[in-house]
Design an enzyme around this catalytic site. Structure first.
Site, PDB file in Angstrom:
ATOM      1  N   TYR A  29       8.818 -13.582 -14.238  1.00 51.51           N
ATOM      2  CA  TYR A  29       7.650 -12.575 -13.756  1.00 51.51           C
ATOM      3  C   TYR A  29       6.230 -13.028 -14.261  1.00 51.51           C
ATOM      4  O   TYR A  29       5.580 -13.067 -13.778  1.00 51.51           O
ATOM      5  CB  TYR A  29       7.871 -10.945 -14.254  1.00 51.51           C
ATOM      6  CG  TYR A  29       6.681 -10.229 -13.868  1.00 51.51           C
ATOM      7  CD1 TYR A  29       6.650  -9.858 -12.468  1.00 51.51           C
ATOM      8  CD2 TYR A  29       5.821  -9.772 -14.840  1.00 51.51           C
ATOM      9  CE1 TYR A  29       5.631  -9.002 -12.210  1.00 51.51           C
ATOM     10  CE2 TYR A  29       4.711  -8.946 -14.646  1.00 51.51           C
ATOM     11  CZ  TYR A  29       4.520  -8.596 -12.965  1.00 51.51           C
ATOM     12  OH  TYR A  29       3.499  -7.719 -12.908  1.00 51.51           O
ATOM     13  N   ALA A  89       0.748  -1.007   0.042  1.00 50.44           N
ATOM     14  CA  ALA A  89      -0.111   0.002  -0.001  1.00 50.44           C
ATOM     15  C   ALA A  89       0.742   1.370  -0.027  1.00 50.44           C
ATOM     16  O   ALA A  89       0.299   2.432  -0.045  1.00 50.44           O
ATOM     17  CB  ALA A  89      -1.026  -0.249   1.284  1.00 50.44           C
TER      18      ALA A  89
HETATM   19  P1  NDP Z   1       4.875  -0.464  -7.275  1.00 51.53           P
HETATM   20  O1  NDP Z   1       6.237  -0.800  -7.247  1.00 51.53           O
HETATM   21  O2  NDP Z   1       4.630   0.948  -7.483  1.00 51.53           O
HETATM   22  O3  NDP Z   1       4.404  -0.934  -5.697  1.00 51.53           O
HETATM   23  C1  NDP Z   1       4.522  -2.047  -5.330  1.00 51.53           C
HETATM   24  C2  NDP Z   1       4.227  -2.173  -3.838  1.00 51.53           C
HETATM   25  O4  NDP Z   1       4.374  -3.394  -3.384  1.00 51.53           O
HETATM   26  C3  NDP Z   1       4.762  -1.328  -2.891  1.00 51.53           C
HETATM   27  O5  NDP Z   1       3.863  -0.674  -2.109  1.00 51.53           O
HETATM   28  C4  NDP Z   1       5.970  -2.142  -2.056  1.00 51.53           C
HETATM   29  O6  NDP Z   1       5.863  -1.512  -0.786  1.00 51.53           O
HETATM   30  C5  NDP Z   1       5.152  -3.449  -2.035  1.00 51.53           C
HETATM   31  N1  NDP Z   1       5.882  -4.652  -1.897  1.00 51.53           N
HETATM   32  C6  NDP Z   1       6.828  -5.052  -2.883  1.00 51.53           C
HETATM   33  N2  NDP Z   1       7.439  -6.065  -2.347  1.00 51.53           N
HETATM   34  C7  NDP Z   1       6.919  -6.295  -0.981  1.00 51.53           C
HETATM   35  C8  NDP Z   1       7.161  -7.374   0.165  1.00 51.53           C
HETATM   36  N3  NDP Z   1       8.121  -8.212   0.074  1.00 51.53           N
HETATM   37  N4  NDP Z   1       6.145  -7.305   1.295  1.00 51.53           N
HETATM   38  C9  NDP Z   1       5.414  -6.411   1.447  1.00 51.53           C
HETATM   39  N5  NDP Z   1       5.149  -5.332   0.253  1.00 51.53           N
HETATM   40  C10 NDP Z   1       5.964  -5.419  -0.715  1.00 51.53           C
HETATM   41  O7  NDP Z   1       4.250  -1.337  -8.118  1.00 51.53           O
HETATM   42  P2  NDP Z   1       2.769  -1.482  -8.700  1.00 51.53           P
HETATM   43  O8  NDP Z   1       1.964  -0.692  -7.852  1.00 51.53           O
HETATM   44  O9  NDP Z   1       2.838  -1.247 -10.284  1.00 51.53           O
HETATM   45  O10 NDP Z   1       2.453  -3.066  -8.374  1.00 51.53           O
HETATM   46  C11 NDP Z   1       1.520  -3.624  -7.693  1.00 51.53           C
HETATM   47  C12 NDP Z   1       0.820  -4.832  -8.086  1.00 51.53           C
HETATM   48  O11 NDP Z   1       0.457  -4.715  -9.516  1.00 51.53           O
HETATM   49  C13 NDP Z   1       2.212  -5.961  -8.372  1.00 51.53           C
HETATM   50  O12 NDP Z   1       1.496  -7.177  -7.733  1.00 51.53           O
HETATM   51  C14 NDP Z   1       2.412  -5.901  -9.767  1.00 51.53           C
HETATM   52  O13 NDP Z   1       2.850  -7.000 -10.249  1.00 51.53           O
HETATM   53  C15 NDP Z   1       0.932  -5.772 -10.366  1.00 51.53           C
HETATM   54  N6  NDP Z   1       0.915  -5.177 -11.898  1.00 51.53           N
HETATM   55  C16 NDP Z   1       1.373  -3.881 -12.059  1.00 51.53           C
HETATM   56  C17 NDP Z   1       1.536  -3.553 -13.415  1.00 51.53           C
HETATM   57  C18 NDP Z   1       2.271  -2.297 -13.923  1.00 51.53           C
HETATM   58  O14 NDP Z   1       2.313  -2.173 -15.213  1.00 51.53           O
HETATM   59  N7  NDP Z   1       2.487  -1.320 -12.999  1.00 51.53           N
HETATM   60  C19 NDP Z   1       0.685  -4.296 -14.456  1.00 51.53           C
HETATM   61  C20 NDP Z   1      -0.226  -5.464 -13.723  1.00 51.53           C
HETATM   62  C21 NDP Z   1       0.083  -5.833 -12.530  1.00 51.53           C
HETATM   63  P3  NDP Z   1       7.152  -1.695   0.004  1.00 51.53           P
HETATM   64  O15 NDP Z   1       8.364  -1.375  -0.832  1.00 51.53           O
HETATM   65  O16 NDP Z   1       6.909  -0.451   0.857  1.00 51.53           O
HETATM   66  O17 NDP Z   1       7.357  -2.999   0.870  1.00 51.53           O
HETATM   67  C1  8X3 Z   2       3.329  -5.549 -15.028  1.00 48.55           C
HETATM   68  C2  8X3 Z   2       3.176  -5.133 -16.351  1.00 48.55           C
HETATM   69  O1  8X3 Z   2       4.289  -4.923 -18.675  1.00 48.55           O
HETATM   70  O2  8X3 Z   2       4.645  -6.956 -17.069  1.00 48.55           O
HETATM   71  O3  8X3 Z   2       2.383  -6.832 -15.033  1.00 48.55           O
HETATM   72  O4  8X3 Z   2       2.692  -6.565 -18.446  1.00 48.55           O
HETATM   73  S1  8X3 Z   2       3.831  -5.979 -17.680  1.00 48.55           S
END
Ligand code: NDP
Ligand code: 8X3
Length: 247
Positions: free
Chosen positions: A147, A14
């Site tokens: 991934y 979050a």
């Molecule tokens: P961000 O990097 O902006 O956010 C990732 C979040 O995950 C951060 O709040 C981070 O918090 C948290 N996080 C990472 N590792 C851990 C851990 N070990 N324990 C707890 N929290 C963790 O990425 P997104 O918002 O883009 O990603 C969020 C989700 O959406 C992911 O699952 C990603 O695979 C998915 N997603 C993203 C897409 C994109 O294009 N951006 C597309 C499709 C899916 P902190 O570092 O403080 O722990």
């Molecule tokens: C994260 C976005 O570009 O790998 O799921 O599809 S992408």
């Protein structure tokens, strides 16, 4: 009328991107949000800003910590969003530490979280789960191998939950976005801002709030409606490999 009035909803990951936008959107709908992630200063800033929010410092890779911290929360719902990508390249040239980090976070971290939050929901006969999958859980792309495998696993876990939880009045949703402008690519390329910016060059990606809207939609349907799978593409993205870039 706030549609999630007083519902207690956990959001993992979050502190940034989609998770942060979701925490904001759920709070605006009246939910009592529990924010979970590792970066304490970001959690503190968000709980100061968002009404009715609390935070838990948590690394979802730590199974014991998930049980200790999450099992005692009295949750109405959970958005299982914590996740990351690391690197891009062939399997033969791959980095095993990066594979482990993705598998430990995106797959095992998701399972640790589910294992901790589900028993009270099952006991109560009520609860909502929203998993953050990806279009990378439906298609692969060059260099995406591990991934993509983690997100295909999220899809398999989603489908398994539907079977395991049949008849238990727990709704399960997977939200699978295409490209979203967050820190995702900066994290994937270890702070290389220029390389990360190239991913979204001359195209319009989704905003984190677009994904949060979809999550709010799923969570605000009446109890007899379970939104199963939401796939959200940027209009400029036709598949994981076909992106229209406008000069
Ligand atoms: P961000 O990097 O902006 O956010 C990732 C979040 O995950 C951060 O709040 C981070 O918090 C948290 N996080 C990472 N590792 C851990 C851990 N070990 N324990 C707890 N929290 C963790 O990425 P997104 O918002 O883009 O990603 C969020 C989700 O959406 C992911 O699952 C990603 O695979 C998915 N997603 C993203 C897409 C994109 O294009 N951006 C597309 C499709 C899916 P902190 O570092 O403080 O722990
Ligand atoms: C994260 C976005 O570009 O790998 O799921 O599809 S992408």
């Amino acid at each position: 009328m706030q549609r999630l009035h007083e519902r207690r909803i956990l959001v993992t990951g979050a502190t940034a991107g989609i998770g942060e936008a979701t925490a904001r959107a759920l709070t605006a709908e009246g939910a009592r949000v529990v924010l979970a992630a590792r970066r304490k200063e970001r959690l503190d800033a968000l709980t100061n800003e968002l009404a009715n929010s609390t935070a838990v410092e948590l690394d979802v890779r730590d199974a014991a910590a998930c049980e200790r911290v999450l099992a005692k929360l009295d949750l109405d719902g959970a958005v299982l969003n914590a996740g990351l990508g690391r690197g891009m390249g062939s399997i033969q040239d791959g980095n095993v530490d990066e594979w482990n980090e993705m598998l430990d976070t995106n797959v095992k971290g998701l399972l640790h979280t589910l294992h901790a939050v589900l028993p009270p929901m099952v006991a109560r006969g009520r609860g909502d789960l929203v998993l953050l999958g990806s279009v990378a859980g439906r298609q692969v792309y060059p260099g995406g191998n591990v991934y993509c495998a983690t997100k295909h696993a999220v899809r398999a876990i989603y489908e398994s939950l539907r079977l395991d939880l049949a008849g238990k009045r727990i709704r399960v949703t997977t939200v699978d976005p295409g490209m979203v402008l967050t820190d995702f690519s900066v994290v994937r390329f270890r702070g290389d801002q220029e390389r990360a910016a190239k991913v979204y060059e001359n195209m319009t990606p989704l905003a984190p709030s677009d994904v949060a809207d979809a999550i709010v939609f799923a969570l605000t349907r009446p109890p007899h409606v379970n939104v199963g799978e939401i796939v959200l593409w940027p209009t400029d993205q036709a598949s994981t490999t076909i992106v229209t870039r406008r000069k």
